[in-house]
Design a protein around this motif. Structure first.
Motif, mmCIF file in Angstrom:
data_model
loop_
_atom_site.group_PDB
_atom_site.id
_atom_site.type_symbol
_atom_site.label_atom_id
_atom_site.label_comp_id
_atom_site.label_asym_id
_atom_site.label_seq_id
_atom_site.Cartn_x
_atom_site.Cartn_y
_atom_site.Cartn_z
ATOM 1 N N THR A 13 0.834 -1.208 0.000
ATOM 2 C CA THR A 13 0.000 0.000 0.000
ATOM 3 C C THR A 13 0.863 1.250 0.000
ATOM 4 O O THR A 13 0.565 2.230 -0.697
ATOM 5 C CB THR A 13 -0.936 -0.004 1.216
ATOM 6 N N SER A 135 -6.178 -4.275 -2.848
ATOM 7 C CA SER A 135 -6.232 -3.707 -1.500
ATOM 8 C C SER A 135 -5.483 -2.385 -1.433
ATOM 9 O O SER A 135 -5.932 -1.435 -0.781
ATOM 10 C CB SER A 135 -5.654 -4.698 -0.489
ATOM 11 N N GLU A 177 -10.748 -6.277 5.366
ATOM 12 C CA GLU A 177 -9.310 -6.230 5.650
ATOM 13 C C GLU A 177 -8.838 -7.566 6.214
ATOM 14 O O GLU A 177 -7.743 -8.041 5.868
ATOM 15 C CB GLU A 177 -9.020 -5.094 6.626
#
Length: 224
Positions: A13, A135, A177
């Motif tokens: 991320t 994600s 998540e």
């Protein structure tokens, strides 16, 4: 020392965080300066994106039969797209994007590159790699949605129902998540995570999403 699934999710991320200045449309909406016709175009483009992504995630769930934790992640994504599709109607109505306008609307090519690539991933991507790339992308998308929801209320007078589509994506999703974490753990356990591929997928998703926002920003600046 091998990294944990959580560490890999966090590092991915971070590496795929978008340039904060790349998206010109969301700041325009945040200031209340975007035209209502652009808000309507956003709704109409999302009609196509949501429907395509829902089918792509459903296909990924089926393809992931041998990786049940990845399958559970994609199943939840597909269910989420169905909920988002239901909420999109109130936003479209608030923008004046009725059925006749929707039927006449011609989608912008640059806005539809993102779902086209998600469909490619549904056919070709290793499930755990796709989980990681998606994600990372969702982190930025959720932030955009939170900003838009606040602006719609503060500058455009939209009510909670009309903002529900953006609220849905802006809200924390702890179960999703957890499913992402479990899917990545599964991929690491079976040796089916390729970090180079993950970053390649993520950069392309990021690039196609940037095209989506830029096309609408350009639309906002056109006369008429």
């Amino acid at each position: 020392m091998a990294r944990t699934a959580g560490e890999l999710l966090d590092s991915t991320t971070g590496k795929l965080a978008p340039d904060p200045h790349a998206n010109r449309l969301v700041p325009l909406i945040a200031r209340g300066a975007a035209q209502r016709s652009t808000l309507a175009a956003l709704a109409l483009e999302q009609r196509h994106v949501i429907a395509a992504d829902r089918r792509a995630f459903g296909h990924l769930a089926v393809r992931s039969a041998a990786a049940p934790r990845s399958a559970a992640f994609f199943e939840m994504l597909a269910e989420g797209e169905a909920l988002a599709q239901d909420r999109l109607g109130a936003y479209a109505a608030a923008c004046g994007a009725d059925k006749a306008r929707a039927a006449a609307y011609e989608p912008l090519g640059d806005c539809q590159t993102y779902p086209a690539y998600v469909a490619w991933l549904a056919l070709n991507g290793e499930p755990a790699d796709v989980v990681l790339a998606l994600s990372a992308n969702f982190a930025a998308w959720g932030g955009y949605c939170a900003t838009i929801a606040e602006a719609l209320r503060g500058h455009y007078g939209f009510d909670d129902e009309a903002c529900g589509f953006f609220d849905f994506f802006a809200e924390p999703a702890p179960e999703l998540e957890q499913r992402a974490l479990a899917a990545v753990e599964e991929g690491l356990e079976t040796g089916r995570v390729d970090e180079d591929e993950v970053l390649r997928y993520g950069r392309l998703l990021q690039g196609y999403e940037a095209r989506f926002w830029h096309a609408l920003w350009e639309l906002d600046g056109r006369p008429g």
